[in-house]
Design an enzyme around this catalytic site. Structure first.
Site, PDB file in Angstrom:
ATOM      1  N   LYS A  46       0.802  -1.230   0.000  1.00 41.10           N
ATOM      2  CA  LYS A  46       0.000   0.000   0.000  1.00 41.10           C
ATOM      3  C   LYS A  46       0.839   1.287   0.000  1.00 41.10           C
ATOM      4  O   LYS A  46       0.374   2.320  -0.462  1.00 41.10           O
ATOM      5  CB  LYS A  46      -0.966   0.001   1.195  1.00 41.10           C
TER       6      LYS A  46
ATOM      7  N   GLY B  96      -6.633   2.218  17.475  1.00 41.04           N
ATOM      8  CA  GLY B  96      -5.722   1.728  16.450  1.00 41.04           C
ATOM      9  C   GLY B  96      -5.084   2.879  15.697  1.00 41.04           C
ATOM     10  O   GLY B  96      -5.628   4.004  15.663  1.00 41.04           O
ATOM     11  N   ALA B  97      -3.916   2.600  15.125  1.00 39.65           N
ATOM     12  CA  ALA B  97      -3.205   3.626  14.351  1.00 39.65           C
ATOM     13  C   ALA B  97      -2.525   3.003  13.139  1.00 39.65           C
ATOM     14  O   ALA B  97      -1.557   3.549  12.610  1.00 39.65           O
ATOM     15  CB  ALA B  97      -2.186   4.335  15.250  1.00 39.65           C
TER      16      ALA B  97
HETATM   17  P1  NDP Z   1      -2.281  -2.785  10.851  1.00 41.84           P
HETATM   18  O1  NDP Z   1      -1.382  -3.954  11.116  1.00 41.84           O
HETATM   19  O2  NDP Z   1      -1.792  -1.674   9.990  1.00 41.84           O
HETATM   20  O3  NDP Z   1      -2.715  -2.131  12.268  1.00 41.84           O
HETATM   21  C1  NDP Z   1      -3.185  -2.936  13.319  1.00 41.84           C
HETATM   22  C2  NDP Z   1      -3.604  -2.044  14.493  1.00 41.84           C
HETATM   23  O4  NDP Z   1      -4.188  -2.887  15.484  1.00 41.84           O
HETATM   24  C3  NDP Z   1      -2.449  -1.310  15.160  1.00 41.84           C
HETATM   25  O5  NDP Z   1      -2.883  -0.061  15.588  1.00 41.84           O
HETATM   26  C4  NDP Z   1      -2.131  -2.221  16.352  1.00 41.84           C
HETATM   27  O6  NDP Z   1      -1.576  -1.509  17.444  1.00 41.84           O
HETATM   28  C5  NDP Z   1      -3.520  -2.681  16.725  1.00 41.84           C
HETATM   29  N1  NDP Z   1      -3.509  -3.944  17.472  1.00 41.84           N
HETATM   30  C6  NDP Z   1      -3.350  -5.189  16.962  1.00 41.84           C
HETATM   31  N2  NDP Z   1      -3.418  -6.105  17.957  1.00 41.84           N
HETATM   32  C7  NDP Z   1      -3.621  -5.409  19.110  1.00 41.84           C
HETATM   33  C8  NDP Z   1      -3.786  -5.787  20.487  1.00 41.84           C
HETATM   34  N3  NDP Z   1      -3.737  -7.069  20.871  1.00 41.84           N
HETATM   35  N4  NDP Z   1      -3.983  -4.814  21.403  1.00 41.84           N
HETATM   36  C9  NDP Z   1      -4.036  -3.507  21.037  1.00 41.84           C
HETATM   37  N5  NDP Z   1      -3.879  -3.087  19.748  1.00 41.84           N
HETATM   38  C10 NDP Z   1      -3.681  -4.025  18.801  1.00 41.84           C
HETATM   39  O7  NDP Z   1      -3.613  -3.427  10.280  1.00 41.84           O
HETATM   40  P2  NDP Z   1      -4.747  -2.698   9.382  1.00 41.84           P
HETATM   41  O8  NDP Z   1      -4.982  -1.354   9.920  1.00 41.84           O
HETATM   42  O9  NDP Z   1      -4.418  -2.868   7.955  1.00 41.84           O
HETATM   43  O10 NDP Z   1      -6.000  -3.643   9.680  1.00 41.84           O
HETATM   44  C11 NDP Z   1      -6.673  -3.598  10.939  1.00 41.84           C
HETATM   45  C12 NDP Z   1      -7.948  -4.408  10.832  1.00 41.84           C
HETATM   46  O11 NDP Z   1      -8.812  -3.763   9.909  1.00 41.84           O
HETATM   47  C13 NDP Z   1      -7.772  -5.843  10.327  1.00 41.84           C
HETATM   48  O12 NDP Z   1      -8.579  -6.700  11.114  1.00 41.84           O
HETATM   49  C14 NDP Z   1      -8.296  -5.794   8.909  1.00 41.84           C
HETATM   50  O13 NDP Z   1      -8.864  -7.016   8.521  1.00 41.84           O
HETATM   51  C15 NDP Z   1      -9.370  -4.731   9.040  1.00 41.84           C
HETATM   52  N6  NDP Z   1      -9.700  -4.073   7.779  1.00 41.84           N
HETATM   53  C16 NDP Z   1     -11.011  -4.112   7.388  1.00 41.84           C
HETATM   54  C17 NDP Z   1     -11.407  -3.497   6.236  1.00 41.84           C
HETATM   55  C18 NDP Z   1     -12.836  -3.578   5.835  1.00 41.84           C
HETATM   56  O14 NDP Z   1     -13.151  -3.181   4.716  1.00 41.84           O
HETATM   57  N7  NDP Z   1     -13.733  -4.017   6.689  1.00 41.84           N
HETATM   58  C19 NDP Z   1     -10.438  -2.784   5.366  1.00 41.84           C
HETATM   59  C20 NDP Z   1      -9.090  -2.759   5.883  1.00 41.84           C
HETATM   60  C21 NDP Z   1      -8.744  -3.410   7.063  1.00 41.84           C
HETATM   61  P3  NDP Z   1       0.012  -1.168  17.526  1.00 41.84           P
HETATM   62  O15 NDP Z   1       0.210   0.077  16.694  1.00 41.84           O
HETATM   63  O16 NDP Z   1       0.255  -0.955  18.953  1.00 41.84           O
HETATM   64  O17 NDP Z   1       0.730  -2.386  16.954  1.00 41.84           O
END
Ligand code: NDP
Length: 285
Positions: free
Chosen positions: A71, A130-131
């Site tokens: 991306k 989330g970020a």
């Molecule tokens: P990223 O890997 O870029 O980001 C993941 C985020 O989740 C980070 O902020 C991370 O925090 C946080 N996180 C993960 N596990 C934990 C935990 N155990 N406790 C606290 N924070 C946590 O992923 P994406 O943003 O690309 O995707 C996130 C979700 O969105 C996925 O489930 C994906 O399937 C979904 N999604 C859905 C879409 C839709 O159309 N419905 C489109 C795009 C994504 P940290 O920064 O601290 O690591």
């Protein structure tokens, strides 16, 4: 009788591609709406992105999606960026106009389309958990959609602070970061609350956000980006408190609709796409 055996081509470049359901809904919608177009789900490792892009241009694809890990890497191959994609700094959809490539980010646009079915974000206080990529796209689109403030709550402070600063500096909304303390209390003035983390995603559907569920208030719209399963523990708790809830299915369908329109100019069937997803992930109650 005139017959056209040459379909237009669209698709996705990602790794790993095997778990990406988009091909199923795009192909079902193209077929239902008699659009002579195909969607090809391609496994493209990072070192092959340049060749994949050259191939798509060479074959005259209408465009393609980029998913993990492309991306951001895709930016160097593009001629133009849509305004929100430029702020987000990531692209999930590329449109090919005779070799001229434009990048869009339709993740956040898909979310906003879902949100607008229940409320207009203009003037509202948005809290996003989330970020990562999804949070970034939703935060920027909500801010550009007129939200008064966007507050980021994230496990890793540096990423949360960086996104809050982006909102503050590059959009008309106020951007703020709050550390994710245990049993996090939702600010009572917040009206749109989004889980944009991957917490609750299959197969970890038993997991949920560390938030004080007693602070859900009935005026809040509570959304989840997780689409599999559609009915997450987060949404069940919010619905139990009388909040309006939005599943991740709507965001997924809406971004596919926007992508289809960008590539073909046609409004594809949302119902067909939603039915396909419900068959795959189950129906949200
Ligand atoms: P990223 O890997 O870029 O980001 C993941 C985020 O989740 C980070 O902020 C991370 O925090 C946080 N996180 C993960 N596990 C934990 C935990 N155990 N406790 C606290 N924070 C946590 O992923 P994406 O943003 O690309 O995707 C996130 C979700 O969105 C996925 O489930 C994906 O399937 C979904 N999604 C859905 C879409 C839709 O159309 N419905 C489109 C795009 C994504 P940290 O920064 O601290 O690591």
């Amino acid at each position: 009788m005139s017959t056209n055996f040459l379909a237009d081509l669209t698709g996705s470049f990602a790794t790993s591609a095997a778990q990406n359901p988009t091909v199923q809904l795009m192909e079902a919608a193209y077929q239902h709406d008699h659009v002579n177009c195909r969607y090809i789900n391609c496994e493209v490792p990072p070192g092959n992105l340049a060749d994949a892009v050259r191939g798509a241009v060479g074959m005259g694809w209408l465009g393609f999606n980029c998913s993990i890990p492309h991306k951001v890497a895709i930016l160097e191959f593009l001629d133009e960026l849509a305004p929100s994609a430029a702020i987000i700094g990531a692209v999930n959809t590329v449109i090919n106009d005779n070799g001229r490539l434009t990048g869009e980010n339709t993740d956040g646009q898909g979310f906003l389309k879902s949100l607008r079915e229940v409320t207009d974000p203009a003037g509202q206080e948005v809290v996003i958990f989330g970020a990562g990529g999804a949070a970034r796209a939703i935060a920027v689109e909500s801010a550009l959609g007129g939200a008064r403030s966007v507050t980021i709550v994230n496990r890793t402070p540096a990423k949360g602070e960086e996104l809050a600063a982006l909102i503050e500096e590059r959009t008309p909304a106020t951007g703020a970061y709050l550390p994710w303390s245990a049993g996090f209390p939702l600010p009572p003035t917040a009206s749109i609350i989004v889980n944009a983390t991957s917490i609750g995603f299959h197969p970890n559907a038993d997991a949920t956000l560390d938030v004080d569920v007693k602070t859900f208030l009935p005026h809040m719209v509570v959304a989840d980006v997780v689409a599999n399963p559609p009915q997450t523990r987060w949404l069940t708790a919010a619905a139990g408190a009388g909040c309006t809830t939005l599943t991740g299915l709507g965001m997924l369908v809406n971004q596919a609709l926007i992508n289809g329109k960008l590539w073909t100019g046609i409004d594809l069937s949302a119902d067909v796409m939603r039915r396909e997803l419900e068959q795959l992930f189950g129906v949200a109650r």
